[in-house]
Design a protein around this motif. Structure first.
Motif, mmCIF file in Angstrom:
data_model
loop_
_atom_site.group_PDB
_atom_site.id
_atom_site.type_symbol
_atom_site.label_atom_id
_atom_site.label_comp_id
_atom_site.label_asym_id
_atom_site.label_seq_id
_atom_site.Cartn_x
_atom_site.Cartn_y
_atom_site.Cartn_z
ATOM 1 N N GLU A 66 0.831 -1.210 0.000
ATOM 2 C CA GLU A 66 0.000 0.000 0.000
ATOM 3 C C GLU A 66 0.863 1.257 0.000
ATOM 4 O O GLU A 66 0.545 2.247 -0.673
ATOM 5 N N GLY A 67 1.952 1.227 0.765
ATOM 6 C CA GLY A 67 2.846 2.378 0.777
ATOM 7 C C GLY A 67 3.444 2.646 -0.586
ATOM 8 O O GLY A 67 3.608 3.796 -1.004
ATOM 9 N N TYR A 68 3.775 1.575 -1.291
ATOM 10 C CA TYR A 68 4.336 1.696 -2.639
ATOM 11 C C TYR A 68 3.344 2.338 -3.595
ATOM 12 O O TYR A 68 3.725 3.095 -4.494
ATOM 13 N N LEU A 69 2.059 2.066 -3.398
ATOM 14 C CA LEU A 69 1.021 2.592 -4.292
ATOM 15 C C LEU A 69 0.359 3.848 -3.753
ATOM 16 O O LEU A 69 -0.544 4.399 -4.398
ATOM 17 N N SER A 70 0.790 4.316 -2.590
ATOM 18 C CA SER A 70 0.204 5.498 -1.982
ATOM 19 C C SER A 70 0.544 6.763 -2.765
ATOM 20 O O SER A 70 1.612 6.875 -3.376
ATOM 21 N N LYS A 71 -0.345 7.733 -2.709
ATOM 22 C CA LYS A 71 -0.074 9.034 -3.329
ATOM 23 C C LYS A 71 1.099 9.734 -2.656
ATOM 24 O O LYS A 71 1.716 10.623 -3.257
ATOM 25 N N ASP A 119 -8.263 -4.432 -8.408
ATOM 26 C CA ASP A 119 -9.171 -4.220 -9.534
ATOM 27 C C ASP A 119 -9.414 -2.741 -9.762
ATOM 28 O O ASP A 119 -9.522 -2.280 -10.908
ATOM 29 N N TYR A 120 -9.466 -1.987 -8.669
ATOM 30 C CA TYR A 120 -9.685 -0.539 -8.771
ATOM 31 C C TYR A 120 -8.393 0.209 -9.113
ATOM 32 O O TYR A 120 -8.355 1.014 -10.045
ATOM 33 N N VAL A 121 -7.324 -0.054 -8.386
ATOM 34 C CA VAL A 121 -6.139 0.783 -8.480
ATOM 35 C C VAL A 121 -5.303 0.497 -9.725
ATOM 36 O O VAL A 121 -4.473 1.320 -10.121
ATOM 37 N N LYS A 122 -5.534 -0.637 -10.400
ATOM 38 C CA LYS A 122 -4.729 -0.951 -11.592
ATOM 39 C C LYS A 122 -4.920 0.077 -12.689
ATOM 40 O O LYS A 122 -4.035 0.278 -13.530
ATOM 41 N N THR A 134 -5.118 6.945 -1.391
ATOM 42 C CA THR A 134 -5.394 5.960 -2.432
ATOM 43 C C THR A 134 -5.487 6.626 -3.796
ATOM 44 O O THR A 134 -6.010 7.734 -3.927
ATOM 45 N N ALA A 135 -4.984 5.949 -4.812
ATOM 46 C CA ALA A 135 -5.010 6.497 -6.168
ATOM 47 C C ALA A 135 -6.438 6.826 -6.597
ATOM 48 O O ALA A 135 -7.400 6.179 -6.172
ATOM 49 N N GLY A 136 -6.556 7.833 -7.459
ATOM 50 C CA GLY A 136 -7.863 8.231 -7.955
ATOM 51 C C GLY A 136 -8.604 9.084 -6.946
ATOM 52 O O GLY A 136 -8.017 9.631 -6.007
ATOM 53 N N ASP A 137 -9.894 9.209 -7.120
ATOM 54 C CA ASP A 137 -10.757 9.977 -6.223
ATOM 55 C C ASP A 137 -11.714 8.994 -5.549
ATOM 56 O O ASP A 137 -12.706 8.571 -6.149
ATOM 57 N N VAL A 138 -11.401 8.617 -4.319
ATOM 58 C CA VAL A 138 -12.147 7.563 -3.641
ATOM 59 C C VAL A 138 -13.379 8.166 -2.962
ATOM 60 O O VAL A 138 -13.357 8.521 -1.786
#
Length: 370
Positions: free
Chosen positions: A198-203, A287-290, A348-352
């Motif tokens: 999660e840290g790797y993919l965090s904004k 599925d969402y963050v890809k 989280t990536a995108g607008d959650v």
């Protein structure tokens, strides 16, 4: 490029860490409070070793062993009251994430007159020194400032922490995990992995946090075959402690994402262990963050020895299982409670949005591939 980094905890990951670093305990005062669960600290052997070195160093202590899984505000208030009454100089948390998190809260409340909101909003500028002795390889709490507590009135978990709640010292000995049940080893291993993932993919990720995260994920990938085969060697335990340690350092700088924010609902309402809850959410999360992090996800998969995301998820689900189907009412409730976790959603990536969260909860149900 902008990178900031703070890691004020002195860390020793080694065999017999407590015995070898015993002299350091005198640095923090003459009387300690030991914060533990009901049995895990003693079962691991860590409690007895801490007591022995305290006595050898001429230090006294008081025991608070009331910490439950997922500690509540009420519990840490009771611990702080005992700490004040006993006049302790420092706090030693022994156990998994729950005792370590409780120790942080007790260290703050013992020297500050705070109401609940002031505590959770980090309106304090001092705390008793904290020493962390982890007995599981999962939370990384030994090197983070975060304390995660159950807040019963809003039916979820809330975290707080600042520079004062970093442990001063982390004594990490892999042998303490030998008394941990197999399922707990699996759940905590996945928890440790999700911190780096999660840290790797965090904004909030930086090149430095990415480098640390990749190191931890690579080692986690090396551990997967042994975990699958229940081969719990001393080498595996050491590697899992490393993954947990690095994961804690990573999320200190990046925060966690929606996996953690959503996982609190599984834990609060269904009693599902934290690491297992995180694992249950990886499929819908990926599925969402890809859509936003395709290249980074692939690099993460490759670091662990996977080419396809589905192969990775199948491995995790073999170890952890899959969640039961949620009702429409549960999805609605969990969505509302997840929105309280604003910081993890913001990372989280995108607008959650609330709509996105509801769709993520709905996607935990189907047996479908990414």
């Amino acid at each position: 490029m902008k990178v900031s980094f703070l890691m004020p905890t002195q860390v020793f990951l080694e065999e017999n860490a407590v015995e070898k670093q015993a002299a350091l305990l005198q640095t923090y005062g003459r009387k300690a409070m030991l914060v533990t669960g009901k049995s895990s600290a003693k079962r691991s052997g860590a409690y007895d070793e801490i007591v022995t070195v305290l006595q050898e160093e001429g230090l006294s202590f008081v025991l608070f062993d009331k910490v439950e899984n997922n500690p509540s505000l009420e519990t840490v208030l009771a611990g702080a009251a005992l700490a004040k009454e006993s006049g302790v100089d420092f706090v030693i948390g022994i156990g998994g994430g729950s005792p370590l998190d409780a120790a942080k809260a007790i260290a703050v409340l013992a020297v500050n007159d705070l109401d609940t909101e002031e505590l959770l909003n980090n309106t304090f500028t001092h705390a008793l020194p904290i020493i962390a002795v982890p007995t599981t390889a999962g939370t990384g709490s030994e090197v983070t400032p975060y304390s995660v507590l159950v807040k019963k009135d809003i039916e979820t978990k809330i975290s707080f922490g600042n520079e004062w709640t970093f442990p001063k010292l982390a004594l990490i000995d892999p042998k303490y995990t030998e008394a941990v049940p197999i399922k707990t080893i699996l759940f905590t291993a996945v928890d440790a992995f999700t911190h780096s993932f999660e840290g790797y993919l965090s904004k909030r990720a930086t090149p430095l946090s990415d480098a640390l995260a990749m190191s931890a994920m690579e080692v986690f990938g090396q551990c997967l075959p042994a975990l699958r085969n229940n081969e719990f060697s001393s080498e595996l335990r050491e590697k899992l402690m490393y993954v947990s340690l690095i994961g804690g350092i990573v999320i200190t700088h990046t925060g966690v994402t929606s996996v953690h924010g959503m996982g609190y609902c599984y834990t609060y309402y269904q009693g599902i262990p934290h690491g297992q809850a995180n694992a249950f959410l990886l499929r819908s999360y990926l599925d969402y963050v890809k859509e936003y992090q395709k290249e980074k996800i692939q690099r993460a998969m490759n670091s662990m020895g996977f080419f396809e995301i589905e192969d990775f998820l199948s491995q995790i689900e073999y170890l952890i299982g899959r969640p039961r189907e949620l009702t429409t009412e549960e999805i609605a409730t969990y969505t509302v409670k997840t929105m309280i976790q604003a910081r993890s959603l913001a990372n989280t990536a995108g607008d959650v949005t609330e709509e996105v969260v509801a769709s993520l909860w709905a996607k935990t149900n189907p047996v479908s591939s990414i």
